[in-house]
Design a protein around this motif. Structure first.
Motif, PDB file in Angstrom:
ATOM      1  N   ASN A 165       0.830  -1.197   0.000  1.00 47.22           N
ATOM      2  CA  ASN A 165       0.000   0.000   0.000  1.00 47.22           C
ATOM      3  C   ASN A 165       0.872   1.257   0.000  1.00 47.22           C
ATOM      4  OD1 ASN A 165      -2.615   1.123  -0.034  1.00 47.22           O
ATOM      5  ND2 ASN A 165      -2.489   1.584   2.153  1.00 47.22           N
ATOM      6  N   ASN A 166       0.616   2.159  -0.937  1.00 46.55           N
ATOM      7  CA  ASN A 166       1.333   3.428  -1.113  1.00 46.55           C
ATOM      8  C   ASN A 166       2.778   3.246  -1.585  1.00 46.55           C
ATOM      9  OD1 ASN A 166      -0.721   5.335  -0.404  1.00 46.55           O
ATOM     10  ND2 ASN A 166      -0.488   4.664   1.718  1.00 46.55           N
ATOM     11  N   MET A 167       3.142   2.058  -1.993  1.00 52.85           N
ATOM     12  CA  MET A 167       4.502   1.844  -2.482  1.00 52.85           C
ATOM     13  C   MET A 167       4.812   2.720  -3.696  1.00 52.85           C
ATOM     14  SD  MET A 167       6.198  -1.720  -3.808  1.00 52.85           S
ATOM     15  CE  MET A 167       7.902  -1.794  -4.376  1.00 52.85           C
ATOM     16  N   GLN A 168       3.803   2.994  -4.504  1.00 50.35           N
ATOM     17  CA  GLN A 168       4.004   3.762  -5.733  1.00 50.35           C
ATOM     18  C   GLN A 168       3.980   5.267  -5.489  1.00 50.35           C
ATOM     19  OE1 GLN A 168       1.044   2.700  -4.759  1.00 50.35           O
ATOM     20  NE2 GLN A 168      -0.124   4.591  -4.907  1.00 50.35           N
ATOM     21  N   ASN A 169       3.615   5.683  -4.281  1.00 49.34           N
ATOM     22  CA  ASN A 169       3.413   7.097  -3.988  1.00 49.34           C
ATOM     23  C   ASN A 169       4.744   7.763  -3.657  1.00 49.34           C
ATOM     24  OD1 ASN A 169       2.664   9.609  -2.900  1.00 49.34           O
ATOM     25  ND2 ASN A 169       0.731   8.794  -2.135  1.00 49.34           N
ATOM     26  N   GLU A 170       5.077   8.831  -4.352  1.00 52.45           N
ATOM     27  CA  GLU A 170       6.353   9.516  -4.136  1.00 52.45           C
ATOM     28  C   GLU A 170       6.523   9.984  -2.687  1.00 52.45           C
ATOM     29  OE1 GLU A 170       8.546  13.654  -5.421  1.00 52.45           O
ATOM     30  OE2 GLU A 170       7.211  12.726  -6.888  1.00 52.45           O
ATOM     31  N   ARG A 171       5.442  10.349  -2.029  1.00 54.86           N
ATOM     32  CA  ARG A 171       5.544  10.798  -0.636  1.00 54.86           C
ATOM     33  C   ARG A 171       6.105   9.714   0.275  1.00 54.86           C
ATOM     34  NH1 ARG A 171       1.720  11.926   2.613  1.00 54.86           N
ATOM     35  NH2 ARG A 171       0.002  10.883   1.563  1.00 54.86           N
ATOM     36  N   PHE A 172       6.003   8.453  -0.127  1.00 56.93           N
ATOM     37  CA  PHE A 172       6.434   7.349   0.722  1.00 56.93           C
ATOM     38  C   PHE A 172       7.813   6.807   0.317  1.00 56.93           C
ATOM     39  CE2 PHE A 172       1.995   7.712   1.431  1.00 56.93           C
ATOM     40  CZ  PHE A 172       1.770   7.260   2.723  1.00 56.93           C
ATOM     41  N   TRP A 173       8.534   7.542  -0.514  1.00 57.43           N
ATOM     42  CA  TRP A 173       9.855   7.090  -0.936  1.00 57.43           C
ATOM     43  C   TRP A 173      10.960   7.582  -0.011  1.00 57.43           C
ATOM     44  CZ3 TRP A 173       9.443   8.444  -6.875  1.00 57.43           C
ATOM     45  CH2 TRP A 173       8.450   7.631  -7.459  1.00 57.43           C
ATOM     46  N   TYR A 174      10.643   8.512   0.874  1.00 59.13           N
ATOM     47  CA  TYR A 174      11.668   9.145   1.696  1.00 59.13           C
ATOM     48  C   TYR A 174      11.375   8.897   3.179  1.00 59.13           C
ATOM     49  CZ  TYR A 174      11.728  11.535  -2.811  1.00 59.13           C
ATOM     50  OH  TYR A 174      11.732  11.813  -4.145  1.00 59.13           O
ATOM     51  N   GLN A 175      12.074   9.650   4.038  1.00 57.49           N
ATOM     52  CA  GLN A 175      11.953   9.428   5.475  1.00 57.49           C
ATOM     53  C   GLN A 175      10.764  10.173   6.086  1.00 57.49           C
ATOM     54  OE1 GLN A 175      14.297   7.184   5.929  1.00 57.49           O
ATOM     55  NE2 GLN A 175      15.162   7.720   3.946  1.00 57.49           N
ATOM     56  N   ASP A 176      10.155  11.087   5.348  1.00 62.47           N
ATOM     57  CA  ASP A 176       9.037  11.877   5.858  1.00 62.47           C
ATOM     58  C   ASP A 176       7.919  11.860   4.828  1.00 62.47           C
ATOM     59  OD1 ASP A 176       7.268  13.822   6.811  1.00 62.47           O
ATOM     60  OD2 ASP A 176       8.873  15.046   7.633  1.00 62.47           O
ATOM     61  N   THR A 177       6.722  11.426   5.233  1.00 65.99           N
ATOM     62  CA  THR A 177       5.630  11.236   4.275  1.00 65.99           C
ATOM     63  C   THR A 177       4.630  12.395   4.260  1.00 65.99           C
ATOM     64  OG1 THR A 177       4.286  10.031   5.900  1.00 65.99           O
ATOM     65  CG2 THR A 177       5.789   8.742   4.532  1.00 65.99           C
ATOM     66  N   ALA A 178       4.947  13.512   4.911  1.00 65.48           N
ATOM     67  CA  ALA A 178       4.038  14.656   4.892  1.00 65.48           C
ATOM     68  C   ALA A 178       3.974  15.246   3.477  1.00 65.48           C
ATOM     69  CB  ALA A 178       4.498  15.717   5.889  1.00 65.48           C
ATOM     70  N   TYR A 179       3.036  16.174   3.269  1.00 60.60           N
ATOM     71  CA  TYR A 179       2.922  16.856   1.980  1.00 60.60           C
ATOM     72  C   TYR A 179       3.955  17.983   1.923  1.00 60.60           C
ATOM     73  CZ  TYR A 179      -1.411  14.299   1.346  1.00 60.60           C
ATOM     74  OH  TYR A 179      -2.357  13.290   1.204  1.00 60.60           O
ATOM     75  N   PHE A 180       4.757  17.976   0.844  1.00 58.04           N
ATOM     76  CA  PHE A 180       5.869  18.913   0.734  1.00 58.04           C
ATOM     77  C   PHE A 180       5.783  19.721  -0.549  1.00 58.04           C
ATOM     78  CE2 PHE A 180       7.733  16.382   4.048  1.00 58.04           C
ATOM     79  CZ  PHE A 180       8.643  17.215   4.672  1.00 58.04           C
ATOM     80  N   GLN A 181       6.224  20.960  -0.458  1.00 57.04           N
ATOM     81  CA  GLN A 181       6.513  21.795  -1.619  1.00 57.04           C
ATOM     82  C   GLN A 181       7.984  21.605  -1.956  1.00 57.04           C
ATOM     83  OE1 GLN A 181       5.985  25.994  -0.876  1.00 57.04           O
ATOM     84  NE2 GLN A 181       7.231  26.599  -2.629  1.00 57.04           N
ATOM     85  N   HIS A 182       8.315  21.352  -3.240  1.00 54.54           N
ATOM     86  CA  HIS A 182       9.714  21.180  -3.621  1.00 54.54           C
ATOM     87  C   HIS A 182       9.964  21.903  -4.933  1.00 54.54           C
ATOM     88  CE1 HIS A 182       8.402  18.131  -6.516  1.00 54.54           C
ATOM     89  NE2 HIS A 182       7.730  17.524  -5.538  1.00 54.54           N
ATOM     90  N   LEU A 183      11.098  21.630  -5.555  1.00 57.00           N
ATOM     91  CA  LEU A 183      11.503  22.373  -6.748  1.00 57.00           C
ATOM     92  C   LEU A 183      11.223  21.628  -8.041  1.00 57.00           C
ATOM     93  CD1 LEU A 183      14.904  23.881  -5.499  1.00 57.00           C
ATOM     94  CD2 LEU A 183      12.562  24.714  -5.158  1.00 57.00           C
ATOM     95  N   GLY A 184      10.217  20.754  -8.034  1.00 54.59           N
ATOM     96  CA  GLY A 184       9.750  20.140  -9.263  1.00 54.59           C
ATOM     97  C   GLY A 184      10.379  18.816  -9.615  1.00 54.59           C
ATOM     98  N   ASN A 185      11.330  18.339  -8.824  1.00 56.34           N
ATOM     99  CA  ASN A 185      11.997  17.083  -9.139  1.00 56.34           C
ATOM    100  C   ASN A 185      12.269  16.330  -7.844  1.00 56.34           C
ATOM    101  OD1 ASN A 185      13.389  15.045 -10.529  1.00 56.34           O
ATOM    102  ND2 ASN A 185      14.322  16.521 -11.917  1.00 56.34           N
ATOM    103  N   VAL A 186      12.445  15.006  -7.938  1.00 56.82           N
ATOM    104  CA  VAL A 186      12.704  14.209  -6.744  1.00 56.82           C
ATOM    105  C   VAL A 186      13.995  14.666  -6.082  1.00 56.82           C
ATOM    106  CG1 VAL A 186      11.477  12.205  -7.660  1.00 56.82           C
ATOM    107  CG2 VAL A 186      13.941  12.407  -8.012  1.00 56.82           C
ATOM    108  N   GLY A 187      14.002  14.651  -4.756  1.00 59.63           N
ATOM    109  CA  GLY A 187      15.215  14.930  -4.014  1.00 59.63           C
ATOM    110  C   GLY A 187      15.613  16.380  -3.889  1.00 59.63           C
ATOM    111  N   THR A 188      14.816  17.318  -4.398  1.00 61.87           N
ATOM    112  CA  THR A 188      15.198  18.729  -4.351  1.00 61.87           C
ATOM    113  C   THR A 188      14.757  19.370  -3.037  1.00 61.87           C
ATOM    114  OG1 THR A 188      13.171  19.233  -5.593  1.00 61.87           O
ATOM    115  CG2 THR A 188      15.213  19.057  -6.846  1.00 61.87           C
ATOM    116  N   ALA A 189      15.253  20.577  -2.788  1.00 61.68           N
ATOM    117  CA  ALA A 189      14.934  21.318  -1.566  1.00 61.68           C
ATOM    118  C   ALA A 189      13.423  21.367  -1.362  1.00 61.68           C
ATOM    119  CB  ALA A 189      15.506  22.733  -1.661  1.00 61.68           C
ATOM    120  N   SER A 190      12.980  21.187  -0.115  1.00 61.25           N
ATOM    121  CA  SER A 190      11.549  21.076   0.137  1.00 61.25           C
ATOM    122  C   SER A 190      11.187  21.652   1.495  1.00 61.25           C
ATOM    123  CB  SER A 190      11.112  19.608   0.060  1.00 61.25           C
ATOM    124  OG  SER A 190      11.774  18.846   1.057  1.00 61.25           O
TER     125      SER A 190
END
Length: 627
Positions: free
Chosen positions: A62-87
């Motif tokens: 469950n949620n394996m495909q969701n980008e929010r669950f790929w990192y250490q924090d699953t909250a909703y984040f604003q970032h710079l348009g690409n994975v791993g960028t400042a957020s």
């Protein structure tokens, strides 16, 4: 890079598979003895509070495909348009840490948290390989291995890679990386034979580098040219290095009624911002294109900061069926050094740096007390820095209802107080800010098919410190109020599931807090077993969108999101179609992200002048080995 990484992955998979085939122990019924049932995990805080909760490792899809669950924090984040960028978090969060702190947190999401690491207790060596690859270069990789050295001593290590390809800028190719991140954690847990003594220790490391293009230029008429778009920066980058050593150990003096504990943390965070070719306008003043100013006569920037923190905590704790208590004293030593290139000879063989340093020693006392009876709970907690900051809170719970009230008074971060660079130089003497929060929660099943989690919150903020429209710290003189409601709802109709998250936030009385009034996230999927339960899978669609709002802009020099009044993030539904499957010890997903790209609009923005990702095919695996 991709081909080498894939080769390493498949080599590891092949070796692990070969080892598993050769050494897996089976009983007379040919069933494997080692499985998720024999690989358990626990967290240090549970043991500290008397809950030796050995949990099964997470094998859910469950949620394996969701980008929010790929990192250490699953909250909703604003970032710079690409994975791993400042957020930064999109929704309002109450600050937690008081006292001295650096104040550069845009890469926190991608770092291992030393205090929230999961330790293992395994009957056999456990390993997993986690890998996500996107069509446009999005890449996540983690390899973990843990094993019991003795029945009471476990150790493990994990290695994580996050990378992404640049989507914006002239001359960009599919191989141009925008960021590269590597993280490591090594961890161990030991408990004595009589279980009176427990020790948890870990080392964490982060090496995160991000190419800074400053977003597309404001003069760009068509904001969705992607590879043809003109960007504000050409040769700028940010690098952050973190190291942390963490130790927590405890000893039972009188069983669970009285325990002594001590924790030690030593951490460092080094930040480097460089621009080797500062762009300037063709006017008499030769004004910089992106930066508010250039304080040296140089055409390049080399700004460095080094933060060190050592923290010791010693205290007592205990618990029984109806109560829990904890009392402690904490000593923190902090030091921040700035080093900024100010002059350089033309051949760069002679360079002069401006340097400043600041050290602080701080003492805290704190504690917590809880009373519990059946489904009722009453707790009080607090921490006080002597003569300055503090945080206090109280929680009451009865069945599905819970209420909490809290107050946090804290000083400005070190970055908010003092900073030098080639583009900014400030000294501020701000007053402490105060955040009061009142929160009520209802969480319960509704019959056999539904679950609901409803949270309402009211926040009163005094003397809030923020970064203004010219990206420098400021303190808001008037009081501000932020209130809202968040709803999580899950309903099931046979094998069909409908999950929803809705957040409403009102900032009419909070002019310097910028967040969407509404945020929607809905997922509709089918879940069921196939091939005599050999495969459990999900197939569905997920749609996420916030309403329009003036999102904060980003200043890479200081690694801060700051206020802006000229760019509105318009609503844009991001729809993903996905398939996930659980095949024994292998979890896999396939996803087409942002399928509506070019249908509803040519694109969307996550941060002013930073376009979001276009349609991309993404796949991922998590392969677990129990021998």
């Amino acid at each position: 890079m991709k081909s080498k990484l894939l080769a390493v992955i498949w080599l590891l998979v092949g070796l692990a598979g070969a080892a598993q085939a050769q050494s897996q122990i089976i009983d007379d019924t040919t069933k494997a003895l080692f499985s998720p049932k024999t690989t358990l995990q626990l967290f240090e805080n549970d043991v500290l509070e008397g809950r030796y909760l050995l949990q099964r490792i997470d094998t859910s899809i469950n949620n394996m495909q969701n980008e929010r669950f790929w990192y250490q924090d699953t909250a909703y984040f604003q970032h710079l348009g690409n994975v791993g960028t400042a957020s930064k978090p999109i929704l309002f969060r109450v600050p937690n840490k008081i006292g001295a702190r650096l104040g550069k947190n845009v890469f926190d999401r991608y770092a291992y948290d030393p205090r929230r690491i999961n330790y293992y207790d395994t009957r056999s060596p456990y390993s997993h390989i986690y890998y996500v690859q996107g069509q446009r270069g999005e890449q996540i990789f983690e390899a973990t291995h843990a094993r019991n050295i003795t029945p009471r001593w476990n150790a493990g290590v994990a290695y994580q890679i996050i990378s992404g390809n640049r989507q914006i800028g002239p001359g960009v190719t599919n191989r141009d990386g925008i960021m590269s991140s590597q993280a490591v954690k090594a961890f161990t847990h030991y408990r004595s034979e009589n279980e009176n003594y427990n020790l948890f220790a870990n080392f964490t490391h982060l090496n995160h580098e991000q190419i800074e293009f400053g977003g597309i230029t404001a003069e760009e008429a068509n904001r969705f040219l992607f590879q043809q778009a003109t960007t504000n920066l050409d040769q700028a980058s940010t690098r952050e290095l973190r190291n942390n050593y963490h130790l927590l150990h405890m000893y039972k003096l009188a069983g669970e009624d009285l325990k002594l504990f001590h924790s030690f943390d030593w951490g460092s965070q080094n930040n480097i911002f460089q621009d080797d070719a500062i762009q300037r306008l063709a006017n008499e003043e030769r004004s910089p294109v992106f930066y508010p100013r250039v304080l040296s006569g140089l055409n390049r920037t080399d700004d460095r900061s080094a933060y060190r923190e050592m923290e010791n905590v010693a205290g007592v704790t205990g618990n029984n069926k109806i109560s829990f208590y904890k009392a402690y004293a904490k000593f923190r030593n902090s030091k921040l050094d700035y080093r900024v290139l100010s002059t350089a000879e033309q051949d760069s063989t002679v360079e002069v740096y401006n340097e400043i340093s600041n050290s602080l020693n701080q003492l805290f006392v704190g504690g917590e007390f809880r009373l519990m009876y059946k489904q009722a709970l009453l707790s009080f907690d607090g921490e006080f820095q002597m003569t300055n900051d503090y945080k206090v809170g109280a929680t009451a719970k009865l069945g599905p209802l819970q209420g909490r009230v809290s107050r946090i008074l804290r000083s400005p971060s070190l970055v908010e107080q003092r900073l030098i660079s080639n583009h900014f130089d400030w000294i501020n003497y701000f007053n402490n800010s105060v955040t009061d929060r009142l929160e009520a929660t209802f969480a319960s099943k509704l019959g056999e098919r539904q679950f609901v989690l409803l949270t309402g919150h009211f926040n009163h903020i005094k003397r809030h410190i923020y970064f203004d429209t010219v990206a420098v710290p400021a303190q808001y003189a008037d009081n501000q109020q932020v209130f809202g409601v968040e709803l999580k709802h899950h309903i099931r109709f046979g094998k069909f599931h409908f999950e929803n998250f809705v957040a409403y936030t009102n900032t009419n009385e909070a002019p310097v807090f910028r967040m969407p009034e509404w945020l929607f996230d809905s997922k509709l999927y089918f879940e069921g077993a196939l091939f005599r339960r050999a495969l459990i899978g999900q197939f569905g669609v997920q749609v996420y969108t916030p309403t329009a709002y003036m999102a904060d802009a980003y200043m890479p020099v200081t690694q801060q999101f700051h206020l802006q009044n000229g760019f509105t993030i318009e609503p844009y539904p991001i729809a993903d179609v996905f398939i996930t499957a659980d095949i024994k010890s292998l979890n896999v997903f396939l996803k087409m992200s942002n399928i509506a790209s070019d249908l509803t609009a040519p694109g969307y923005f996550t941060t002013p002048y930073y376009p979001g990702m276009r349609t991309s095919f993404v796949f991922g695996i998590k392969w677990m080995f129990f021998d």
